[in-house]
Design an enzyme around this catalytic site. Structure first.
Site, PDB file in Angstrom:
ATOM      1  N   LYS A 211       0.673  -1.126  -0.081  1.00  0.00           N
ATOM      2  CA  LYS A 211      -0.052  -0.015   0.009  1.00  0.00           C
ATOM      3  C   LYS A 211       0.961   1.191  -0.053  1.00  0.00           C
ATOM      4  CE  LYS A 211      -3.625   2.266   2.864  1.00  0.00           C
ATOM      5  NZ  LYS A 211      -2.948   3.474   3.205  1.00  0.00           N
ATOM      6  N   HIS A 235      -1.662   7.660   1.593  1.00  0.00           N
ATOM      7  CA  HIS A 235      -2.032   7.805   2.906  1.00  0.00           C
ATOM      8  C   HIS A 235      -2.997   8.850   3.283  1.00  0.00           C
ATOM      9  CE1 HIS A 235      -0.215   5.396   6.219  1.00  0.00           C
ATOM     10  NE2 HIS A 235      -0.622   6.451   7.056  1.00  0.00           N
ATOM     11  N   ARG A 238      -1.843  12.415   4.501  1.00  0.00           N
ATOM     12  CA  ARG A 238      -1.335  12.396   5.813  1.00  0.00           C
ATOM     13  C   ARG A 238       0.307  12.438   5.817  1.00  0.00           C
ATOM     14  NH1 ARG A 238      -5.027  12.343   9.673  1.00  0.00           N
ATOM     15  NH2 ARG A 238      -3.840  11.571  11.351  1.00  0.00           N
ATOM     16  N   ASP A 266      -7.304   3.741  -2.889  1.00  0.00           N
ATOM     17  CA  ASP A 266      -8.018   4.569  -1.659  1.00  0.00           C
ATOM     18  C   ASP A 266      -7.839   6.283  -2.112  1.00  0.00           C
ATOM     19  OD1 ASP A 266      -5.620   5.402  -0.656  1.00  0.00           O
ATOM     20  OD2 ASP A 266      -5.802   4.091   1.040  1.00  0.00           O
ATOM     21  N   GLY A 267      -8.348   6.983  -1.062  1.00  0.00           N
ATOM     22  CA  GLY A 267      -8.184   8.242  -1.101  1.00  0.00           C
ATOM     23  C   GLY A 267      -9.451   9.082  -1.504  1.00  0.00           C
ATOM     24  N   ILE A 269     -12.463   8.525  -1.762  1.00  0.00           N
ATOM     25  CA  ILE A 269     -13.615   7.706  -2.223  1.00  0.00           C
ATOM     26  C   ILE A 269     -14.930   7.670  -1.225  1.00  0.00           C
ATOM     27  CG2 ILE A 269     -14.668   5.277  -3.008  1.00  0.00           C
ATOM     28  CD1 ILE A 269     -11.692   4.981  -4.067  1.00  0.00           C
TER      29      ILE A 269
END
Length: 337
Positions: A211, A235, A238, A266-267, A269
């Site tokens: 990831k 991330h 972050r 991700d991020g 959504i």
């Protein structure tokens, strides 16, 4: 309980999180500790905004067929291509209603109840990984422990807990190298070379997910290291300010390594429509993190299940309206960028 009640309950106890109707990063911006992002908070905001720039293309001149949202991943079938993302230090970043152990004790079974899996977080306290792997073991291995890029000895210790849990896969969030406690860790921890990752993956003996991939170069290195899957992720903004949004780099990464390894993203959504867009850009599945924190704080195990079902219903509706009966039917012609 319905999802509206979950969010109303969450706003009463989230602490540093505002429990916004849409988690778009604006209200919390650079609030760390808290759910915000590094620096000016631009990356988390951009993550959300770039999904909204993509539009879905309606097509109802199609044969009406049952919609199948299921996905197979590493020998397991899940109801939706949606997984809860790993979150750590919830008491510090949200409120002390939960700590990492009690949070995962609600998240993992709630996701399993919904027919999906949770990625669990990691931390300095050994009890965090112990609690996460215990929760996954209690759910028959339905979960993905996420190990931080510690030094070799700590990784080995945590991998032993992963194996005992019966988890169907394991992940490492290599982008966590940007977190202060890892930057200053002794013995040194953080970034890993391809050769170091090869050794870690070989020792894990499980489908391994890296990831924190944000470039074609990074994806190719992850594949060289032997990863079974990657998560296109910054991330949540972050660890690096003014990074591209994941939606901006997903498609080129999918073109480069799609079909040779599983691609998750991700991020920002936040809806089943966003999930559809991600799949149209080449992802196999998505991770969603902050909204699951809200759901657990507002409704525990049931809250996690209700959020997963809400997202799944939105995805199914979008698929039907765009002419996709299965996830394999979703393609780039069904969106406009």
């Amino acid at each position: 309980m319905d999802f509206k009640e979950v969010m109303e309950n969450a706003r009463k106890c989230l602490g540093k999180c505002k429990g916004c109707p849409v988690c778009n990063g604006i209200a919390c911006r650079n609030t760390i500790p808290g759910p915000g992002a590094k620096g000016v908070g631009d990356t988390a905001i951009r993550n959300y905004a770039k999904w909204q720039d993509i539009r879905v293309v309606m097509d109802t001149l199609c044969e009406k067929r049952p919609v199948d949202t299921s996905i197979e991943l590493f020998g397991r079938t899940f109801k939706y291509p949606i997984f809860a993302g790993p979150v750590g230090a919830v008491a510090m970043h949200y409120s002390d209603k939960y700590n990492d152990v009690t949070y995962n004790a609600e998240l993992v079974p709630g996701c399993a109840d919904a027919g999906i899996a949770a990625f669990t977080g990691d931390g300095m306290d050994p009890q965090v990984m112990q609690g996460a792997t215990d929760a996954i073991k209690a759910c028959g291995g339905v979960g993905v422990p996420t190990v931080k890029p510690w030094n070799a000895q700590m990784i080995a210790e945590k991998m032993e807990l992963v194996k005992q849990s019966g988890a169907f896969a394991v992940a490492m969030d290599v982008d966590a190298a940007g977190l202060p406690f890892l930057k200053n860790f002794v013995p040194p921890a953080g970034s890993k070379s391809v050769d170091e990752m090869k050794a870690i993956i070989k020792e894990a003996g499980l489908p391994f997910i890296i990831k924190g991939i944000m470039s074609v170069k990074g994806a190719l290195k992850a594949r060289e290291a032997g990863a079974s899957a990657i998560v296109v992720s910054n991330h949540g903004g972050r660890v690096l300010d003014q990074s591209p949004a994941t939606a901006e780099v997903l498609e080129e990464i999918a073109v480069a390594v799609g079909g040779t390894m599983k691609i998750l993203v991700d991020g920002g959504i936040r809806s089943g429509v966003d999930v559809f867009k991600a799949l149209a850009l080449g992802a196999d599945a998505v991770l969603i993190a902050r909204p699951f924190v809200n759901a657990v704080y507002g409704g525990g195990r049931e809250g996690a299940r209700l959020l997963a079902d809400k997202l799944g219903a939105e995805l199914a509706d979008t698929m039907e309206m765009c002419g996709a009966a299965s996830l394999k039917d979703i393609n780039a012609e069904m969106i406009r960028k």
